[in-house]
Design a protein around this motif. Sequence first.
Motif, short mmCIF file in Angstrom:
data_model
loop_
_atom_site.label_atom_id
_atom_site.label_comp_id
_atom_site.label_asym_id
_atom_site.label_seq_id
_atom_site.Cartn_x
_atom_site.Cartn_y
_atom_site.Cartn_z
N TYR A 85 -3.68 51.91 -9.65
CA TYR A 85 -2.73 52.95 -9.27
C TYR A 85 -3.32 53.74 -8.10
O TYR A 85 -4.45 54.23 -8.18
N CYS A 86 -2.56 53.86 -7.03
CA CYS A 86 -3.01 54.60 -5.85
C CYS A 86 -2.77 56.09 -6.08
O CYS A 86 -1.61 56.54 -6.09
N PHE A 173 -0.03 49.84 -7.82
CA PHE A 173 1.07 50.63 -8.35
C PHE A 173 1.01 52.02 -7.73
O PHE A 173 -0.07 52.51 -7.36
N GLY A 174 2.15 52.68 -7.65
CA GLY A 174 2.16 54.06 -7.19
C GLY A 174 3.56 54.63 -7.27
O GLY A 174 4.55 53.90 -7.11
N LEU A 181 1.54 55.03 -0.58
CA LEU A 181 0.20 54.51 -0.35
C LEU A 181 0.08 53.07 -0.83
O LEU A 181 -0.58 52.24 -0.19
N ALA A 182 0.70 52.77 -1.98
CA ALA A 182 0.65 51.40 -2.51
C ALA A 182 1.31 50.41 -1.54
O ALA A 182 0.78 49.33 -1.26
N ALA A 183 2.49 50.78 -1.03
CA ALA A 183 3.19 49.90 -0.08
C ALA A 183 2.40 49.76 1.21
O ALA A 183 2.24 48.65 1.74
N TRP A 184 1.91 50.89 1.74
CA TRP A 184 1.14 50.84 2.98
C TRP A 184 -0.15 50.05 2.82
O TRP A 184 -0.56 49.32 3.71
N MET A 185 -0.81 50.19 1.67
CA MET A 185 -2.04 49.45 1.45
C MET A 185 -1.77 47.95 1.37
O MET A 185 -2.55 47.14 1.90
N VAL A 194 -2.41 41.19 -4.29
CA VAL A 194 -1.36 40.17 -4.35
C VAL A 194 0.03 40.77 -4.34
O VAL A 194 1.02 40.04 -4.19
N GLY A 195 0.14 42.10 -4.51
CA GLY A 195 1.45 42.72 -4.50
C GLY A 195 1.37 44.19 -4.86
O GLY A 195 0.30 44.70 -5.23
#
Length: 494
Positions: A85-86, A173-174, A181-185, A194-195
Amino acid sequence: MATFRQHFILLLLLCIITFTQSAPLFLGKYAEKPNKLSSYEYKTQYFTQQLDHFSFQDSGKFSQRYLINIDNWVGAQRKGPIFMYCGNEGDIEWFASNSGFIWEIAPRFGAMLLFPEHRYYGESMPYGSKEEAYRNSSTLSYLTAEQAIADYAVLLRELKQNLSAEGCPVVLFGGSYGGMLAAWMRLKYPHLTVGALASSAPILQFEDIVPPETFYNIVSNDFRRESMNCFNTIKESWGELQSMGENADGLNQLTKTFHLCGALKTSQDLSDWLSSAYSYLAMVDYPYPSDFLMPLPGHPIREVCKGIDSAADGTSVLDRIFYGVSVYYNYTGAVDCFKLDDDPHGMSGWQWQACTEMVMPMSSNPEKSMFPIFSFNKTYEEERCMRSYGVKPRFRWITTEFGGHDFKTTWKNSGSNIIFSNGLLDPWSGGSVLQNVSESLIALVTEEGAHHLDLRASTPNDPDWLVQQRTSEIRLIKSWIDDYNQGKGSAFSI
């Protein structure tokens, strides 16, 4: 999700009106403060991070807190996945305790759980203390989304190496800013994960990608759908507040009407407090009782409007507003008086982020909104941030760093394996991805969902659509891990 004194998680915006207003930050004196998790077991660890990941000059180090649980992890040899989790703009225990979905699916996947804390929040303070870290623009200069994502990447690589787990797939997850942050990372460091499941992540709420009135239009629509009378009473109340606040007697009366702990100095402070409540109510308009921000009943906007609409004939507009907003700030009945400027979750660092790179333009449309008319003003924001921190916002930096314009084309070519989940009751959904971008960049949208509801723990009262949404998320996460394992020859079958 007042100037950025008001989050979040928040979330979290900078706007100006005839009197300034923006997205919520005030949670109130009796907001739920983060405690050690009672229902989830974990170990608290600390990792030494570079203060500046993007310079070869030694700018110093700091201790980053993270929570870890390996109870269900099947181990490195079997390539057990790591669910990370971010961390958001607050104490990591608060977010971990409100992310029950991740805890619940960990046994099914044989997954390790990892919750790293965002730098400059919670216990992860550079320079040894919050007072020193927040001292000025020089000490705050390393509080950025880019540095935070780099923290997560470095921690992840070091942890995997120490556990001989380099072959273990990582799923991010975030929620809210954590979802961003999760999407950007995932987009920035695709070789490490992996996703990603990005829940209620308003990654398009920058520049002119979405109309600036989107957020407050959604908040207003949430109230309008429950009661037109409630909507109109709130809309009328702003003028009453401003008129009454023009003299000392009026301010004294407002202090008494709203049961404030201290004398009200300006009516704007009270307007900010009320605006925060309405925005937060739209975010957490969950179908069952919750205590994410405050202890609240199920369908809390409905209950607020009942308080406003059911007042006796002859009750003043502001008394009606007090009856309604008390559902948010005092549902338990434990509050004797209200303090307008508490920050129980330690989110004040967002003020700096909003004055530098996290600039989300907002405005209020008088035809559709129950809020006073206001428009985003770059000059005002520059002047305000110069007064507060001696810096000017970089209005276009986030889209330069992470993209956003023409995202359907660019992310389709360069991104994969991201779930953008949103509920349309959540005002932040208007700045998120609501349509599939590709076969692996998926939008899961629910009509009745609120702010990252899918990440919360399941309950017996979960509606069918929420159960189905989580089922879809589990299926997609499983497909990412299966695809990875097929290439790595995994010994673990989910």
